[in-house]
Design an enzyme around this catalytic site. Structure first.
Site, PDB file in Angstrom:
ATOM      1  N   ASN A   1      37.330  33.706  33.340  1.00  0.00           N
ATOM      2  CA  ASN A   1      37.001  35.004  32.723  1.00  0.00           C
ATOM      3  C   ASN A   1      36.688  34.924  31.274  1.00  0.00           C
ATOM      4  O   ASN A   1      35.602  35.630  30.717  1.00  0.00           O
ATOM      5  CB  ASN A   1      38.222  36.170  32.930  1.00  0.00           C
ATOM      6  CG  ASN A   1      37.821  36.584  34.372  1.00  0.00           C
ATOM      7  OD1 ASN A   1      37.065  36.280  35.037  1.00  0.00           O
ATOM      8  ND2 ASN A   1      39.009  37.472  34.705  1.00  0.00           N
TER       9      ASN A   1
ATOM     10  N   GLU B   1      41.368  31.721  37.467  1.00  0.00           N
ATOM     11  CA  GLU B   1      40.674  33.045  37.239  1.00  0.00           C
ATOM     12  C   GLU B   1      40.421  33.629  35.692  1.00  0.00           C
ATOM     13  O   GLU B   1      39.423  33.945  35.430  1.00  0.00           O
ATOM     14  CB  GLU B   1      41.137  34.000  38.043  1.00  0.00           C
ATOM     15  CG  GLU B   1      41.048  33.378  39.693  1.00  0.00           C
ATOM     16  CD  GLU B   1      39.712  33.197  40.274  1.00  0.00           C
ATOM     17  OE1 GLU B   1      38.851  33.782  39.613  1.00  0.00           O
ATOM     18  OE2 GLU B   1      39.599  32.612  41.199  1.00  0.00           O
TER      19      GLU B   1
ATOM     20  N   ARG C   1      28.635  36.030  41.182  1.00  0.00           N
ATOM     21  CA  ARG C   1      30.227  36.313  41.206  1.00  0.00           C
ATOM     22  C   ARG C   1      30.654  37.445  42.230  1.00  0.00           C
ATOM     23  O   ARG C   1      29.906  38.176  42.398  1.00  0.00           O
ATOM     24  CB  ARG C   1      30.783  36.449  39.960  1.00  0.00           C
ATOM     25  CG  ARG C   1      29.744  35.362  38.950  1.00  0.00           C
ATOM     26  CD  ARG C   1      30.734  35.137  37.705  1.00  0.00           C
ATOM     27  NE  ARG C   1      32.199  35.189  37.911  1.00  0.00           N
ATOM     28  CZ  ARG C   1      32.509  33.774  38.092  1.00  0.00           C
ATOM     29  NH1 ARG C   1      31.838  32.825  38.060  1.00  0.00           N
ATOM     30  NH2 ARG C   1      33.826  33.689  38.332  1.00  0.00           N
TER      31      ARG C   1
END
Lengths: 147, 115
Positions: free
Chosen positions: A51, A47, A103
């Site tokens: 990002n 994650e 998302r």
């Protein structure tokens, strides 16, 4: 294992997200994490690096710095990008908030759920740094001290 | 990662071979969207995750996106062969509210074709 560290830098390519998971999980395995905890670390890493690729650099490409430390029986992961930074940190931290309809806005939720500690520092135009820490559950007393 | 797609009546069976993350999510989206466009009779989506050891929020995002597409046709979403870890990711994300996990391919097909 008293202490150890590793520093890796790579370009913000989507292909490097899986590479970062492998690196972090291999390093983390030096501590007494369960398989389940290692999976949690893999998700949190995925994650954080995703990002950087998606939000830090958007359409452009840049460098991602991955720093890993083991100290006093704890794993620390620091992931830094030198991209656009986050305008509104509180909004970014809101669960299910996302700037992209494809998302889910769950990246930070997973990082928070799966790690013991998470901080997010960001400066617009300079970049973003995520610091996460995790300690193996077994062999740790409830107050966090080692057995 | 490789995506294997089969059809059984109104059900599109998608077998994901590999990890579903930021780098592989676009392939999943393209392949499933192409099938949905070509076959208008396809309503439901069945994910076979026997060979899918890892899914993160990028993977969840493309699954949710395809669910939105099939739900416009009155379709539903199911999954089989889900590992404990992936199940936990589904649970935490709230995706289990819109997706049922079944124990066998036959169960999943029966439950999807029921209505």
């Amino acid at each position: 294992m008293d202490s150890n560290y590793l520093k890796v830098e790579f370009p913000s390519l989507p292909e490097n997200v899986s590479l970062s998971r492998v690196i972090v999980a291999s390093f983390a395995a030096q501590l007494d994490f369960t398989l389940n905890e290692l999976e949690e670390i893999r998700v949190a890493t995925s994650e954080a690096v995703s990002n950087c690729v998606i939000h830090g650099y958007r359409e452009s490409q840049g460098r991602i710095l991955l720093e890993l430390t083991i100290k006093d029986g704890e794993l620390e992961i620091v992931i830094t990008d030198y991209g656009c930074g986050i305008q509104d940190l509180d909004l970014a931290k809101t669960p299910t908030y996302s700037t992209d309809p494809e998302r889910m806005g769950l990246g930070l939720v997973f990082m928070e759920s799966f790690m013991n500690y998470l901080t997010l520092e960001s400066e617009v135009g300079k970049g973003t740094r995520v610091t996460m820490r995790k300690r193996p559950e077994r062999g740790t007393n409830h107050d966090g001290s080692k057995q | 990662m490789n995506i294997e797609i089969n059809r059984s009546g109104s059900v599109l069976i998608v077998r994901i071979q590999g990890e579903l993350d930021l780098s592989t999510a676009p392939l999943f989206r393209e392949k499933v969207e192409a099938e949905l466009e070509q076959f208008e009779g396809v309503k439901h989506l069945l994910l076979d995750l026997e060979e899918t050891p890892f899914i993160d929020s990028s993977g969840l995002g493309v699954i949710l996106g395809r669910f939105k597409h099939i739900s416009q046709r009155g379709g539903r979403l199911s999954a089989i062969n889900v590992s404990d870890h992936v199940r936990r990711i589904f649970e935490l994300s709230g995706l289990l509210k819109i997706m049922s996990i079944q124990s066998t391919l036959e169960d999943a097909l029966n439950s999807l074709k029921e209505r």
